[in-house]
Design an enzyme around this catalytic site. Structure first.
Site, short mmCIF file in Angstrom:
data_model
loop_
_atom_site.label_atom_id
_atom_site.label_comp_id
_atom_site.label_asym_id
_atom_site.label_seq_id
_atom_site.Cartn_x
_atom_site.Cartn_y
_atom_site.Cartn_z
N GLU A 1 -2.23 8.52 15.74
CA GLU A 1 -2.76 7.18 15.94
C GLU A 1 -1.66 6.12 15.84
O GLU A 1 -0.73 6.25 15.06
CB GLU A 1 -3.86 6.90 14.91
CG GLU A 1 -5.06 7.80 15.17
CD GLU A 1 -6.23 7.57 14.23
OE1 GLU A 1 -7.37 7.61 14.71
OE2 GLU A 1 -6.02 7.36 13.03
N CYS B 1 2.20 -0.59 14.63
CA CYS B 1 2.31 0.34 13.50
C CYS B 1 2.41 1.75 14.08
O CYS B 1 1.49 2.23 14.72
CB CYS B 1 1.07 0.16 12.62
SG CYS B 1 1.06 1.23 11.20
N CYS C 1 0.37 14.21 7.11
CA CYS C 1 1.42 13.97 6.11
C CYS C 1 1.37 15.11 5.10
O CYS C 1 0.28 15.55 4.72
CB CYS C 1 1.17 12.63 5.41
SG CYS C 1 2.53 12.14 4.34
N CYS D 1 -0.85 11.31 -1.40
CA CYS D 1 -1.17 10.11 -2.19
C CYS D 1 -2.69 10.03 -2.28
O CYS D 1 -3.38 10.15 -1.26
CB CYS D 1 -0.57 8.88 -1.53
SG CYS D 1 1.21 9.03 -1.34
N CYS E 1 -4.85 7.61 -0.02
CA CYS E 1 -4.52 7.50 1.41
C CYS E 1 -5.27 8.55 2.22
O CYS E 1 -5.25 9.73 1.90
CB CYS E 1 -3.02 7.67 1.60
SG CYS E 1 -2.53 7.74 3.34
N GLY F 1 2.24 9.69 8.32
CA GLY F 1 3.43 10.46 8.02
C GLY F 1 4.45 9.76 7.15
O GLY F 1 4.40 8.55 6.95
N GLU F 2 5.37 10.55 6.61
CA GLU F 2 6.45 10.03 5.78
C GLU F 2 7.73 10.04 6.64
O GLU F 2 8.30 11.11 6.90
CB GLU F 2 6.61 10.92 4.53
CG GLU F 2 7.86 10.67 3.71
CD GLU F 2 8.12 9.19 3.40
OE1 GLU F 2 7.28 8.52 2.79
OE2 GLU F 2 9.21 8.71 3.81
N SER G 1 8.70 2.22 6.16
CA SER G 1 8.05 2.30 4.85
C SER G 1 8.13 3.74 4.33
O SER G 1 7.80 4.68 5.05
CB SER G 1 6.59 1.88 4.98
OG SER G 1 5.90 2.09 3.76
N SER H 1 6.58 2.04 -0.96
CA SER H 1 5.20 2.11 -1.43
C SER H 1 5.23 2.36 -2.93
O SER H 1 5.26 3.50 -3.38
CB SER H 1 4.48 3.26 -0.72
OG SER H 1 4.40 2.99 0.65
N HIS I 1 3.12 0.79 -5.73
CA HIS I 1 1.71 0.98 -6.13
C HIS I 1 1.44 1.15 -7.62
O HIS I 1 0.28 1.13 -8.03
CB HIS I 1 1.07 2.16 -5.39
CG HIS I 1 1.18 2.08 -3.90
ND1 HIS I 1 0.97 0.91 -3.21
CD2 HIS I 1 1.50 3.01 -2.97
CE1 HIS I 1 1.14 1.13 -1.91
NE2 HIS I 1 1.47 2.39 -1.75
N ASN J 1 -8.02 -0.23 1.42
CA ASN J 1 -8.94 0.01 2.54
C ASN J 1 -9.70 1.31 2.29
O ASN J 1 -9.09 2.37 2.27
CB ASN J 1 -8.15 0.10 3.85
CG ASN J 1 -7.55 -1.23 4.22
OD1 ASN J 1 -8.25 -2.24 4.28
ND2 ASN J 1 -6.25 -1.26 4.43
N CYS K 1 -4.33 -0.09 6.97
CA CYS K 1 -3.38 0.76 6.24
C CYS K 1 -4.10 1.91 5.58
O CYS K 1 -5.09 1.71 4.88
CB CYS K 1 -2.72 0.00 5.11
SG CYS K 1 -1.80 -1.41 5.62
N1 SAH Z 1 4.19 7.33 4.36
C1 SAH Z 1 4.75 6.04 4.32
C2 SAH Z 1 4.30 5.12 5.45
C3 SAH Z 1 2.85 5.16 5.85
S1 SAH Z 1 1.63 4.46 4.81
C4 SAH Z 1 4.47 5.38 3.00
O1 SAH Z 1 3.67 5.91 2.23
O2 SAH Z 1 5.09 4.36 2.71
C5 SAH Z 1 1.78 2.68 4.98
C6 SAH Z 1 1.31 1.92 3.74
O3 SAH Z 1 -0.12 1.95 3.60
C7 SAH Z 1 1.88 2.51 2.47
O4 SAH Z 1 2.31 1.50 1.60
C8 SAH Z 1 0.67 3.22 1.90
O5 SAH Z 1 0.81 3.44 0.54
C9 SAH Z 1 -0.44 2.25 2.24
N2 SAH Z 1 -1.77 2.83 2.16
C10 SAH Z 1 -2.12 4.14 2.24
N3 SAH Z 1 -3.46 4.28 2.11
C11 SAH Z 1 -3.98 3.03 1.93
C12 SAH Z 1 -5.31 2.53 1.78
N4 SAH Z 1 -6.35 3.33 1.81
N5 SAH Z 1 -5.46 1.20 1.63
C13 SAH Z 1 -4.40 0.38 1.67
N6 SAH Z 1 -3.13 0.79 1.82
C14 SAH Z 1 -2.91 2.11 1.95
FE1 SF4 Z 2 1.72 10.18 3.32
FE2 SF4 Z 2 2.31 7.55 3.07
FE3 SF4 Z 2 -0.26 8.41 3.04
FE4 SF4 Z 2 1.36 8.94 0.97
S1 SF4 Z 2 0.68 6.89 1.67
S2 SF4 Z 2 -0.05 10.39 1.95
S3 SF4 Z 2 3.32 9.26 2.01
S4 SF4 Z 2 1.16 8.54 4.76
#
Ligand code: SAH
Ligand code: SF4
Length: 411
Positions: free
Chosen positions: A123, A136, A143, A147, A150, A208-209, A240, A262, A264, A339, A382
């Site tokens: 996506e 984005c 991934c 986390c 996520c 993805g990372e 990111s 990230s 958090h 979210n 996100c």
């Molecule tokens: N994997 C990378 C980039 C993708 S995620 C990373 O983790 O940084 C992009 C951002 O969205 C990251 O800061 C992630 O922590 C945040 N994110 C993930 N799930 C989320 C959610 N449900 N609500 C808000 N932000 C979220």
């Molecule tokens: Fe992967 Fe980023 Fe989601 Fe963590 S926040 S599971 S690193 S996409």
């Protein structure tokens, strides 16, 4: 209102048998040198190759051309040879959704790369704002990290995306939103000036990372930021990461784009739970790597992302600790309202609590730190991205997740 266009119907990749078909190699995603070498393989004389590679780059990245036949400064016979040997084909667009706030989300399908493999569904999201348009972009199918807040983290990784597939997300999004020179745009052979583009910024914040797919992300972003490529300034490209510490220095040295972390959580025990990679690379080492990020200055700050989870990480004492931890690092703070997604155990912090938290951050000198959620109605915000995809063998997952970065860093 949500409009979902099923442009080419088909079951999701996960439910499909392998559809591997040998296809012509794509010229998208190759550096100019690699492209020149490819031209050598089809018999283009050496002294012409550099010039032809530049012409092709210009057609591909500045004009968005998808047919060799449209390349009017290339002879008919050479166009036919290019056509016989190569492709500039875009991914299949499985769905295109438009949110009531104008956010668009595409589900792109890339072909299988090997026999037995399913196609890759990923996506990509476009977020228009009054002063910018942000795309984005995804770096992997799913991934390997998990986390806990996520949605993408619940999807098993299928594979890394190639440089071609990362760039193709940008090119196809530009196709769909009319972001190429055309009748209404200056078409003097140059790209559209930065100020007139629909896509002005790129964030590697999709699925993805990115630092577990370093080489492909690097190649794609170097083409995206090249003046003869997509031609977006490195200041308008942000990568990111969840904190792959050994790759942070190389990101600054070799790619040179803006960095987002990230974070958090401000304590290791909680961050271990939210971002399990923290067990391997705890906060202290992560912040040290940030402090020495190449090119860091007040004009080029690191963004720290902090998702607001009700009753989990949103105490005012956390805000104070956040500000203390980051002092001395040229940084921005981005508070992201959580979210929700189906099945999650978290809730977004109350708005009053986000405001109180933001107040503390504001008073410490960080401007407008709260990110407005966009495209929630189409699950484009996100952390809501997740595509259906097939499992990959456990050994391959482990190698992708834990091998590549360490090997690259010589650990
Ligand atoms: N994997 C990378 C980039 C993708 S995620 C990373 O983790 O940084 C992009 C951002 O969205 C990251 O800061 C992630 O922590 C945040 N994110 C993930 N799930 C989320 C959610 N449900 N609500 C808000 N932000 C979220
Ligand atoms: Fe992967 Fe980023 Fe989601 Fe963590 S926040 S599971 S690193 S996409």
């Amino acid at each position: 209102m949500v409009i979902a266009l099923d442009l080419k119907q088909g079951p999701p990749a996960a439910g499909r048998k392998s559809s591997f078909q040998q296809r012509k190699p794509s010229l998208i995603g190759l550096s100019r040198a690699a492209l020149a070498a490819r031209l050598g393989e089809i018999g283009i004389p050496e002294k012409q190759r550099r010039m032809r590679a530049s012409q092709l780059w210009s057609w591909i990245y500045q004009r968005g051309t998808t047919a060799f036949d449209d390349m009017t400064n290339i002879s008919k016979s050479l166009r036919a040879e290019l056509n016989a040997a190569f492709t500039l084909e875009r991914p299949q667009i499985v769905t295109e959704q438009v949110s009531e706030d104008g956010t668009r989300k595409w589900l792109f399908r890339f072909p299988a790369q090997a026999p037995g493999e399913a196609p890759a569904d990923i996506e990509t999201v476009y977020i228009p704002e009054s002063d910018r348009g942000t795309l984005c972009v995804s770096s992997q199918v799913g991934c390997t990290l998990t986390c806990s807040f996520c949605h993408t983290g619940t999807q098993t990784l299928v594979r890394n995306l190639t440089a071609e597939e990362i760039l193709a997300q940008i090119l196809t999004a530009r196709d769909r939103i009319g972001d190429w020179p055309n009748a209404n745009r200056p078409d003097d052979g140059a790209s559209i000036p930065e100020g007139e583009r629909a896509i002005t910024n790129i964030v590697m914040m999709g699925m993805g990372e990115p630092l577990y797919n370093f080489e492909n992300v690097k190649d794609a972003l170097l083409t995206a930021s090249d003046g003869e490529g997509v031609s977006l300034s490195k200041r308008r490209i942000t990568l990111s990461t969840s904190g792959v510490v050994p790759m942070i220095g190389r990101t600054g040295d070799e790619i040179g784009v803006m960095l987002a972390i990230s974070l958090h959580a401000v304590r290791d025990d909680l961050r271990n739970e939210l971002v399990p990679l923290n067990k391997k690379y705890p906060i202290k080492g992560l912040l040290e790597a940030c402090r020495s990020y190449p090119g860091l200055s007040n004009a080029k700050r690191i963004t720290f992302e902090y998702v607001m989870l009700k009753g989990v990480n949103d105490a005012l004492s956390d805000a104070k600790e956040l500000v203390r931890l980051l002092s001395g690092i040229p940084s921005k703070i981005n508070l992201i309202p959580f979210n929700p997604w189906p099945g999650t155990r978290y809730e977004c912090s109350d708005w009053e609590q986000i405001e109180r938290f933001a107040d503390i951050v504001n008073r410490a000198g960080y401007a407008s730190p709260v990110r407005t959620p966009r495209g929630r109605d189409i699950m484009a915000a996100c952390g809501q991205l997740k595509s259906a995809s097939e499992r990959m063998p456990a050994w391959k997952k482990r190698e992708l997740a834990f091998g590549v970065a360490e090997r690259a860093a010589g650990l």
